[in-house]
Design a protein around this motif. Structure first.
Motif, PDB file in Angstrom:
ATOM      1  N   GLU A   1     -40.615  44.989   9.198  1.00  0.00           N
ATOM      2  CA  GLU A   1     -40.149  46.301   8.784  1.00  0.00           C
ATOM      3  C   GLU A   1     -39.092  46.110   7.707  1.00  0.00           C
ATOM      4  O   GLU A   1     -38.307  45.172   7.759  1.00  0.00           O
ATOM      5  CB  GLU A   1     -39.531  47.044   9.973  1.00  0.00           C
ATOM      6  CG  GLU A   1     -40.539  47.471  11.016  1.00  0.00           C
ATOM      7  CD  GLU A   1     -41.477  48.557  10.523  1.00  0.00           C
ATOM      8  OE1 GLU A   1     -41.026  49.493   9.835  1.00  0.00           O
ATOM      9  OE2 GLU A   1     -42.679  48.452  10.821  1.00  0.00           O
ATOM     10  N   PRO A   2     -39.059  46.975   6.714  1.00  0.00           N
ATOM     11  CA  PRO A   2     -38.050  46.840   5.668  1.00  0.00           C
ATOM     12  C   PRO A   2     -36.645  47.052   6.224  1.00  0.00           C
ATOM     13  O   PRO A   2     -36.434  47.898   7.086  1.00  0.00           O
ATOM     14  CB  PRO A   2     -38.415  47.931   4.664  1.00  0.00           C
ATOM     15  CG  PRO A   2     -39.361  48.831   5.333  1.00  0.00           C
ATOM     16  CD  PRO A   2     -39.954  48.099   6.498  1.00  0.00           C
ATOM     17  N   ASP A   3     -35.696  46.273   5.729  1.00  0.00           N
ATOM     18  CA  ASP A   3     -34.300  46.377   6.141  1.00  0.00           C
ATOM     19  C   ASP A   3     -33.607  47.394   5.247  1.00  0.00           C
ATOM     20  O   ASP A   3     -33.212  47.090   4.130  1.00  0.00           O
ATOM     21  CB  ASP A   3     -33.614  45.009   6.044  1.00  0.00           C
ATOM     22  CG  ASP A   3     -32.155  45.063   6.450  1.00  0.00           C
ATOM     23  OD1 ASP A   3     -31.763  46.038   7.116  1.00  0.00           O
ATOM     24  OD2 ASP A   3     -31.411  44.126   6.085  1.00  0.00           O
ATOM     25  N   VAL A   4     -33.491  48.623   5.731  1.00  0.00           N
ATOM     26  CA  VAL A   4     -32.917  49.689   4.928  1.00  0.00           C
ATOM     27  C   VAL A   4     -31.497  50.051   5.355  1.00  0.00           C
ATOM     28  O   VAL A   4     -30.896  50.950   4.784  1.00  0.00           O
ATOM     29  CB  VAL A   4     -33.804  50.965   4.959  1.00  0.00           C
ATOM     30  CG1 VAL A   4     -35.149  50.713   4.332  1.00  0.00           C
ATOM     31  CG2 VAL A   4     -33.961  51.489   6.369  1.00  0.00           C
ATOM     32  N   GLU A   5     -30.964  49.347   6.334  1.00  0.00           N
ATOM     33  CA  GLU A   5     -29.644  49.684   6.882  1.00  0.00           C
ATOM     34  C   GLU A   5     -28.546  49.723   5.826  1.00  0.00           C
ATOM     35  O   GLU A   5     -27.734  50.631   5.814  1.00  0.00           O
ATOM     36  CB  GLU A   5     -29.267  48.700   7.990  1.00  0.00           C
ATOM     37  CG  GLU A   5     -30.155  48.779   9.212  1.00  0.00           C
ATOM     38  CD  GLU A   5     -30.128  50.141   9.867  1.00  0.00           C
ATOM     39  OE1 GLU A   5     -29.042  50.742  10.007  1.00  0.00           O
ATOM     40  OE2 GLU A   5     -31.214  50.625  10.231  1.00  0.00           O
ATOM     41  N   GLN A   6     -28.472  48.712   4.974  1.00  0.00           N
ATOM     42  CA  GLN A   6     -27.403  48.628   3.975  1.00  0.00           C
ATOM     43  C   GLN A   6     -27.819  49.191   2.621  1.00  0.00           C
ATOM     44  O   GLN A   6     -27.071  49.100   1.662  1.00  0.00           O
ATOM     45  CB  GLN A   6     -26.967  47.158   3.808  1.00  0.00           C
ATOM     46  CG  GLN A   6     -26.512  46.494   5.100  1.00  0.00           C
ATOM     47  CD  GLN A   6     -25.334  47.232   5.740  1.00  0.00           C
ATOM     48  OE1 GLN A   6     -24.418  47.661   5.063  1.00  0.00           O
ATOM     49  NE2 GLN A   6     -25.381  47.368   7.056  1.00  0.00           N
ATOM     50  N   LEU A   7     -28.991  49.761   2.546  1.00  0.00           N
ATOM     51  CA  LEU A   7     -29.538  50.249   1.285  1.00  0.00           C
ATOM     52  C   LEU A   7     -29.015  51.651   0.983  1.00  0.00           C
ATOM     53  O   LEU A   7     -29.188  52.559   1.794  1.00  0.00           O
ATOM     54  CB  LEU A   7     -31.060  50.271   1.387  1.00  0.00           C
ATOM     55  CG  LEU A   7     -31.877  50.257   0.134  1.00  0.00           C
ATOM     56  CD1 LEU A   7     -31.654  48.974  -0.654  1.00  0.00           C
ATOM     57  CD2 LEU A   7     -33.341  50.387   0.461  1.00  0.00           C
ATOM     58  N   PRO A   8     -28.364  51.837  -0.177  1.00  0.00           N
ATOM     59  CA  PRO A   8     -27.919  53.199  -0.533  1.00  0.00           C
ATOM     60  C   PRO A   8     -29.126  54.131  -0.672  1.00  0.00           C
ATOM     61  O   PRO A   8     -30.178  53.717  -1.176  1.00  0.00           O
ATOM     62  CB  PRO A   8     -27.222  53.008  -1.884  1.00  0.00           C
ATOM     63  CG  PRO A   8     -26.897  51.546  -1.960  1.00  0.00           C
ATOM     64  CD  PRO A   8     -27.961  50.849  -1.163  1.00  0.00           C
ATOM     65  N   PRO A   9     -29.003  55.384  -0.232  1.00  0.00           N
ATOM     66  CA  PRO A   9     -30.132  56.322  -0.295  1.00  0.00           C
ATOM     67  C   PRO A   9     -30.735  56.457  -1.692  1.00  0.00           C
ATOM     68  O   PRO A   9     -31.950  56.557  -1.837  1.00  0.00           O
ATOM     69  CB  PRO A   9     -29.536  57.651   0.181  1.00  0.00           C
ATOM     70  CG  PRO A   9     -28.350  57.267   0.988  1.00  0.00           C
ATOM     71  CD  PRO A   9     -27.825  55.994   0.399  1.00  0.00           C
ATOM     72  N   GLN A  10     -29.900  56.467  -2.740  1.00  0.00           N
ATOM     73  CA  GLN A  10     -30.442  56.620  -4.091  1.00  0.00           C
ATOM     74  C   GLN A  10     -31.273  55.414  -4.484  1.00  0.00           C
ATOM     75  O   GLN A  10     -32.256  55.543  -5.216  1.00  0.00           O
ATOM     76  CB  GLN A  10     -29.331  56.885  -5.128  1.00  0.00           C
ATOM     77  CG  GLN A  10     -28.600  55.641  -5.575  1.00  0.00           C
ATOM     78  CD  GLN A  10     -27.110  55.677  -5.261  1.00  0.00           C
ATOM     79  OE1 GLN A  10     -26.675  56.416  -4.393  1.00  0.00           O
ATOM     80  NE2 GLN A  10     -26.358  54.883  -5.953  1.00  0.00           N
ATOM     81  N   VAL A  11     -30.921  54.218  -3.980  1.00  0.00           N
ATOM     82  CA  VAL A  11     -31.707  53.017  -4.278  1.00  0.00           C
ATOM     83  C   VAL A  11     -33.055  53.116  -3.584  1.00  0.00           C
ATOM     84  O   VAL A  11     -34.088  52.798  -4.171  1.00  0.00           O
ATOM     85  CB  VAL A  11     -30.949  51.735  -3.868  1.00  0.00           C
ATOM     86  CG1 VAL A  11     -31.839  50.507  -3.983  1.00  0.00           C
ATOM     87  CG2 VAL A  11     -29.697  51.572  -4.716  1.00  0.00           C
ATOM     88  N   LEU A  12     -33.058  53.565  -2.336  1.00  0.00           N
ATOM     89  CA  LEU A  12     -34.321  53.740  -1.616  1.00  0.00           C
ATOM     90  C   LEU A  12     -35.227  54.723  -2.359  1.00  0.00           C
ATOM     91  O   LEU A  12     -36.418  54.462  -2.541  1.00  0.00           O
ATOM     92  CB  LEU A  12     -34.078  54.209  -0.182  1.00  0.00           C
ATOM     93  CG  LEU A  12     -35.327  54.418   0.672  1.00  0.00           C
ATOM     94  CD1 LEU A  12     -36.143  53.132   0.783  1.00  0.00           C
ATOM     95  CD2 LEU A  12     -34.949  54.940   2.043  1.00  0.00           C
ATOM     96  N   THR A  13     -34.652  55.827  -2.827  1.00  0.00           N
ATOM     97  CA  THR A  13     -35.427  56.811  -3.581  1.00  0.00           C
ATOM     98  C   THR A  13     -35.999  56.181  -4.852  1.00  0.00           C
ATOM     99  O   THR A  13     -37.168  56.397  -5.194  1.00  0.00           O
ATOM    100  CB  THR A  13     -34.556  58.037  -3.930  1.00  0.00           C
ATOM    101  OG1 THR A  13     -34.115  58.635  -2.710  1.00  0.00           O
ATOM    102  CG2 THR A  13     -35.326  59.058  -4.741  1.00  0.00           C
ATOM    103  N   GLU A  14     -35.187  55.387  -5.549  1.00  0.00           N
ATOM    104  CA  GLU A  14     -35.660  54.715  -6.771  1.00  0.00           C
ATOM    105  C   GLU A  14     -36.786  53.734  -6.464  1.00  0.00           C
ATOM    106  O   GLU A  14     -37.772  53.665  -7.202  1.00  0.00           O
ATOM    107  CB  GLU A  14     -34.509  53.982  -7.462  1.00  0.00           C
ATOM    108  CG  GLU A  14     -33.511  54.904  -8.122  1.00  0.00           C
ATOM    109  CD  GLU A  14     -32.272  54.180  -8.618  1.00  0.00           C
ATOM    110  OE1 GLU A  14     -32.307  52.928  -8.757  1.00  0.00           O
ATOM    111  OE2 GLU A  14     -31.263  54.864  -8.854  1.00  0.00           O
TER     112      GLU A  14
END
Length: 187
Positions: free
Chosen positions: A108-121
């Motif tokens: 599963e992708p590790d999105v815990e430390q990922l800023p929301p705008q980066v995830l959107t990008e």
């Protein structure tokens, strides 16, 4: 803060300022939804304009089903308008077969430390078909049967696209996290 029901009642009672409040309340939310489907802001603005025209001209027929139903209705109109826009631009391909991808990982992708705008990008960098199915499944929580109907594809095609989109996104997130970690160490 005004509830959805109060806002709807004001609109249905002919209060013109209530239409403005509806727009102000959901414009940013609608923009975020639009950007998940179409990463180009100028195009999303066009989609939002079309979406709010639909919302404001059909609000009288909206069937209120409790708090949150208006927000969900707005989201559905924006996502449908974005999908229609992609089709009209010839960027959403109707597909029944999916190219094979090399099996790299099932993590599963590790999105815990990922800023929301980066995830959107990152989601915006996925191929259009992948991005669309991922958005419908994850954010709108549509089952694959409904996704297949909305997009005119087979149900198992929707499942396959989602699986591949998730794998591709996981790799993109891992690459981003590795780059960020390397940059931090170099400082």
């Amino acid at each position: 803060m005004e509830t959805e029901k109060q806002l709807l009642d004001a609109i249905r009672n002919g209060e013109k300022a209530a239409l403005r409040r509806l727009y102000e309340r959901y414009a940013n939310y609608a923009m975020a939804i639009g950007l998940r489907y179409i990463p180009e802001r100028d195009e999303v603005r066009d989609v939002l304009q079309d979406s709010f025209v639909k919302i404001l001209t059909t609000i009288e027929r909206f069937d209120y089903r409790g708090q949150g139903s208006l927000k969900a209705w707005v989201a559905r109109i924006v996502s449908n308008t974005a999908i229609t826009h992609l089709r009209e631009q010839g960027r959403f391909n109707k597909i029944d077969t999916i190219p094979d991808m090399a099996d790299e990982t099932d993590e599963e992708p590790d999105v815990e430390q990922l800023p929301p705008q980066v995830l959107t990008e990152l989601i915006g960098q996925l191929p259009v078909n992948y991005r669309t199915v991922l958005n419908l499944y994850v954010f709108e929580q549509c089952p694959h049967r409904e996704i297949a109907q909305r997009l005119g594809i087979k149900e198992n095609t929707s499942s396959s696209i989602f699986f591949r989109a998730k794998k591709m996104l996981a790799k993109m997130i891992a690459d981003y996290n590795n780059r960020t970690a390397n940059e931090t160490r170099q400082r």
